[in-house]
Design an enzyme around this catalytic site. Structure first.
Site, mmCIF file in Angstrom:
data_model
loop_
_atom_site.group_PDB
_atom_site.id
_atom_site.type_symbol
_atom_site.label_atom_id
_atom_site.label_comp_id
_atom_site.label_asym_id
_atom_site.label_seq_id
_atom_site.Cartn_x
_atom_site.Cartn_y
_atom_site.Cartn_z
ATOM 1 N N GLY A 212 0.721 -1.499 0.065
ATOM 2 C CA GLY A 212 0.058 -0.323 -0.028
ATOM 3 C C GLY A 212 1.065 1.431 0.122
ATOM 4 N N ASN A 213 0.262 2.577 0.349
ATOM 5 C CA ASN A 213 0.782 4.005 0.685
ATOM 6 C C ASN A 213 0.252 4.776 1.294
ATOM 7 O OD1 ASN A 213 -1.226 5.256 -0.324
ATOM 8 N ND2 ASN A 213 -0.269 3.992 -2.591
ATOM 9 N N HIS A 214 1.027 5.373 1.738
ATOM 10 C CA HIS A 214 0.807 6.446 3.011
ATOM 11 C C HIS A 214 -0.973 7.144 1.938
ATOM 12 C CE1 HIS A 214 3.579 5.380 6.116
ATOM 13 N NE2 HIS A 214 4.568 5.245 4.970
ATOM 14 N N ALA A 280 -3.673 7.859 -5.267
ATOM 15 C CA ALA A 280 -2.608 6.966 -5.167
ATOM 16 C C ALA A 280 -2.374 5.834 -5.323
ATOM 17 C CB ALA A 280 -1.404 7.341 -4.066
#
Ligand code: CTP
Length: 403
Positions: A212-214, A280
């Site tokens: 995943g990402n932030h 994102a």
């Protein structure tokens, strides 16, 4: 959420028995999120007290050009009051006041404010049925409507005189609905459909792990909220996020992976007027998702990844009527990279956030953006909260669209 949220409503109260209903009207406006100030004609104070209305509106109530009781006899500036208001609502509006309004007579603060106001003016007549039917009253209505003022029609029913007929002020609820409908119909994105992607994507590795990402999703959710407040019908396609949105114009669809987001976007894309890719999205996803939890064995471990489909680029290829907006998050050569992204993904506009700018990026509450359009114009903005950034983005979109 009401379209009157955060709007400044000036309520003008004149001397009709229906003035007693303005207490409830002020409550409804405040509940809708409006800021309310009240201006009264001197005679209307016989029907409802300024104290009631100032308590409910949380603002002082004015009815004379200066407050005699005040030590310094403060001047009540009618021009300031008129300019403060986003909307001026005169309710109840008596035959006397309506006639004066239509003839430019200014013998009290309310009438002076009316002549100074530049905002839309609504009036809700209240009078006995014969007064309502009188040709001079009809003439006042017509003149005021010609000036662009908006008539909130009176209702039929039992009147204070005991007679039954037309002339009863519209109920406060009906006044609010009338105002909200009128305000909504004038919103710049009324009738437009907008698709927004938001948040991160999660790419499963096995049943318990993901890549995943932030991304917090805040920017995309702020955009959805602003779009809905501007009157648009919004489809918000959100990756896993804790963000919440409550707006009747927003349809939220939760997805998890880039592939899922791709499919849902394309279910809606062909019908929309504007599409904004604020998500994102993962660029890579595991080639294979392990059916069971992967056990710890070797000292090092690698996962084979394959590219995900680029959602924004595929919207660019299929673009017809849509105004397409992408985001670019860059660490170096920000403007050059953003420009090449705009061309590569065939967007009309790119919102650039450079990670070199303090406070910009996708996890925090603020953002610092630049906008590049297909004509190569560059607009730079200072650091702002994401809610204000969303307003800037829509201001720039509206400038470039034929709406
Ligand atoms: N985007 C998308 N689908 C993807 C990847 C990105 O829709 N699979 C969109 C993002 O929502 C964003 C824009 O493309 O609006 C740019 O994303 P970014 O990650 O900055 O660009 P990339 O295409 O990934 O290019 P690079 O990694 O080379 O910077």
């Amino acid at each position: 959420m009401s379209v009157l949220k955060e709007k400044k409503v000036l309520l003008g109260v004149t001397a009709g028995i229906a003035a007693y209903k303005t207490a409830h009207l002020v409550r409804l406006l405040i509940k809708a999120g409006a800021q309310v100030q009240v201006v009264m004609t001197p005679a209307s104070k016989d029907f409802i007290t300024p104290l009631t209305l100032s308590t409910l509106s949380k603002n002082p109530v004015h009815s004379t050009f200066y407050d005699k009781e005040e030590e310094n006899e403060l001047w009540n500036n009618h021009v300031e009051l008129g300019l403060w208001a986003d909307y001026f609502l005169i309710a109840p509006a008596t035959a006397n006041t309506l006639s004066k309004m239509s003839n430019g007579i200014v013998d009290n603060l309310l009438l002076a404010t009316y002549l100074s106001a530049k905002c839309p003016v609504f009036f809700a007549p209240a009078m006995d049925l014969d007064m309502y039917k009188h040709p001079t009253t009809k003439e006042s209505f017509e003149k005021l409507q010609k000036f662009g003022n908006l008539l909130i029609p009176a209702e039929s029913g039992e009147l204070a005189s005991g007679l039954v007929g037309e002339g009863r002020m519209a109920e406060p609820e009906a006044i609010l609905v009338f105002m909200e409908a009128e305000v909504a119909s004038k919103l710049p994105l009324k009738g437009k459909k907008i698709l927004i992607t938001a948040g991160p994507t999660y790419e499963s590795i096995d049943p318990v792990r993901f890549i995943g990402n932030h991304s917090s999703g805040k920017m995309g959710f702020a955009l959805a909220n602003v779009a809905a407040n501007l009157g648009a019908e919004v489809v918000l396609i959100a990756g896993p996020t804790s963000q919440k949105i409550k707006h009747s114009f927003v349809q939220r669809i939760d997805v998890e992976s880039a592939a899922e987001m791709f499919d849902v976007v394309h279910e809606h894309y062909k019908d929309v007027d504007i599409a904004i890719a604020a998500a994102a999205v993962a660029d890579y996803t595991p080639k294979e998702v392990a059916p069971q939890k992967i056990k710890k064995k070797e000292a090092s471990f690698h996962i084979d990844l394959k590219q995900t489909k680029d959602i924004l680029a595929s919207m660019g290829i299929q673009k017809e009527q849509q105004f397409l907006v992408g985001f670019a998050l860059e660490t170096n050569d920000a403007i050059a990279n953003a420009k090449s992204k705009l061309l590569r993904k065939k967007t009309d506009m790119i919102v650039l956030n450079s990670l070199q700018d303090k406070g910009a990026g996708f996890a925090g509450d603020t953002n610092k953006i630049s906008i590049i359009d297909s004509q190569n114009n560059l607009v730079e903005f200072p650091l702002k909260t994401k809610d204000l950034v969303a307003i800037d983005i829509f201001t720039e979109i509206l400038k470039r669209m034929d709406v």
